[in-house]
Write a protein that holds these residues in place. Sequence first.
Motif, PDB file in Angstrom:
ATOM      1  N   ASN A 160     -49.321  -5.483  24.107  1.00  0.00           N
ATOM      2  CA  ASN A 160     -50.751  -5.270  23.942  1.00  0.00           C
ATOM      3  C   ASN A 160     -51.149  -4.081  24.810  1.00  0.00           C
ATOM      4  OD1 ASN A 160     -53.592  -5.390  23.990  1.00  0.00           O
ATOM      5  ND2 ASN A 160     -53.563  -7.604  23.674  1.00  0.00           N
ATOM      6  N   THR A 161     -51.462  -2.943  24.170  1.00  0.00           N
ATOM      7  CA  THR A 161     -51.766  -1.724  24.914  1.00  0.00           C
ATOM      8  C   THR A 161     -53.225  -1.646  25.356  1.00  0.00           C
ATOM      9  OG1 THR A 161     -52.186  -0.541  22.839  1.00  0.00           O
ATOM     10  CG2 THR A 161     -49.960  -0.428  23.752  1.00  0.00           C
ATOM     11  N   LEU A 162     -54.037  -2.598  24.946  1.00  0.00           N
ATOM     12  CA  LEU A 162     -55.426  -2.643  25.389  1.00  0.00           C
ATOM     13  C   LEU A 162     -55.801  -4.096  25.673  1.00  0.00           C
ATOM     14  CD1 LEU A 162     -57.712  -0.616  25.889  1.00  0.00           C
ATOM     15  CD2 LEU A 162     -58.598  -1.171  23.616  1.00  0.00           C
ATOM     16  N   PRO A 163     -55.208  -4.689  26.712  1.00  0.00           N
ATOM     17  CA  PRO A 163     -55.472  -6.103  27.008  1.00  0.00           C
ATOM     18  C   PRO A 163     -56.878  -6.309  27.548  1.00  0.00           C
ATOM     19  CG  PRO A 163     -54.169  -5.129  28.762  1.00  0.00           C
ATOM     20  CD  PRO A 163     -54.291  -4.077  27.689  1.00  0.00           C
ATOM     21  N   GLY A 164     -57.334  -7.563  27.489  1.00  0.00           N
ATOM     22  CA  GLY A 164     -58.622  -7.897  28.075  1.00  0.00           C
ATOM     23  C   GLY A 164     -58.672  -7.450  29.526  1.00  0.00           C
ATOM     24  N   THR A 166     -61.703  -7.847  31.696  1.00  0.00           N
ATOM     25  CA  THR A 166     -62.773  -8.389  32.528  1.00  0.00           C
ATOM     26  C   THR A 166     -62.136  -9.029  33.762  1.00  0.00           C
ATOM     27  OG1 THR A 166     -62.785 -10.599  31.566  1.00  0.00           O
ATOM     28  CG2 THR A 166     -64.058  -8.899  30.418  1.00  0.00           C
ATOM     29  N   PRO A 167     -62.907  -9.274  34.809  1.00  0.00           N
ATOM     30  CA  PRO A 167     -62.320  -9.881  36.011  1.00  0.00           C
ATOM     31  C   PRO A 167     -61.657 -11.237  35.757  1.00  0.00           C
ATOM     32  CG  PRO A 167     -64.441  -8.932  36.542  1.00  0.00           C
ATOM     33  CD  PRO A 167     -64.303  -8.847  35.047  1.00  0.00           C
ATOM     34  N   ILE A 168     -62.046 -11.930  34.673  1.00  0.00           N
ATOM     35  CA  ILE A 168     -61.446 -13.237  34.392  1.00  0.00           C
ATOM     36  C   ILE A 168     -60.354 -13.154  33.331  1.00  0.00           C
ATOM     37  CG2 ILE A 168     -63.520 -14.499  35.064  1.00  0.00           C
ATOM     38  CD1 ILE A 168     -64.122 -14.865  32.055  1.00  0.00           C
ATOM     39  N   SER A 169     -60.052 -11.954  32.857  1.00  0.00           N
ATOM     40  CA  SER A 169     -58.976 -11.791  31.868  1.00  0.00           C
ATOM     41  C   SER A 169     -57.618 -11.988  32.539  1.00  0.00           C
ATOM     42  CB  SER A 169     -59.045 -10.405  31.227  1.00  0.00           C
ATOM     43  OG  SER A 169     -60.264 -10.222  30.532  1.00  0.00           O
ATOM     44  N   MET A 170     -56.615 -12.295  31.728  1.00  0.00           N
ATOM     45  CA  MET A 170     -55.299 -12.592  32.282  1.00  0.00           C
ATOM     46  C   MET A 170     -54.668 -11.376  32.958  1.00  0.00           C
ATOM     47  SD  MET A 170     -54.962 -15.732  31.907  1.00  0.00           S
ATOM     48  CE  MET A 170     -53.319 -15.783  32.581  1.00  0.00           C
ATOM     49  N   TYR A 171     -54.866 -10.192  32.402  1.00  0.00           N
ATOM     50  CA  TYR A 171     -54.225  -9.009  32.994  1.00  0.00           C
ATOM     51  C   TYR A 171     -54.667  -8.788  34.437  1.00  0.00           C
ATOM     52  CZ  TYR A 171     -52.369  -4.279  33.433  1.00  0.00           C
ATOM     53  OH  TYR A 171     -51.675  -3.161  33.851  1.00  0.00           O
TER      54      TYR A 171
END
Length: 201
Positions: A160-164, A166-171
């Motif tokens: 996934n080259t554009l992952p989530g 936001t501060p709560i996203s997994m990345y």
Amino acid sequence: MGFVPTKPSKTDRTGRPDQADRIALTEDELREITGFAADCAARVLHLFEQSLPADPRPREAIEAAITGREIECGVLEFEDGPRASLPAEIPPPDAHAYYDFEAKYIDSTPGIVPAPLTEEETAEIRRLAVDAFEAASCEGLVRADFFLTEDGEFVINEINTLPGFTPISMYPQMWQATGVGYPELIDLLVQAALRRSTGLR
């Protein structure tokens, strides 16, 4: 005598004529090459039209069913090269048979960060994530998603080259667990972009 501009094939734009290399051609050669180009264009258009499905309905992809745990890993471009974060695990939703839109975004189960893996498994998935990043010539960041099969094998599912983000996203959560906070993560991405050359790479 005429001139034909030339340019690299791997580019998304055409440069100005004075920036391109020029090849001197006689009028006969010029007519021959323009005729050849027109013929090629006609053939490409014909092949494109032939490839269009007679049935306009969307097509479905058929994939092999893999039984295993879903493990993902973040990759970030540092000055000395890409590095991988600690991995996370996406547990299966209890109330859903499939990981569909509702299961993912409405009744989602919190991810486990870091993933409960052995040291060897953690090292292996981090290595594989960086390998995937480099094999696909990625830049900046990716989230590499894997399945860990019952036989202990990691099978890559997607990059996934554009992952989530936001501060709560997994990345960002994976990098937080690795010791890179959200502000530093953004700063590292900006630094990577500034180091990157413009134009064809």
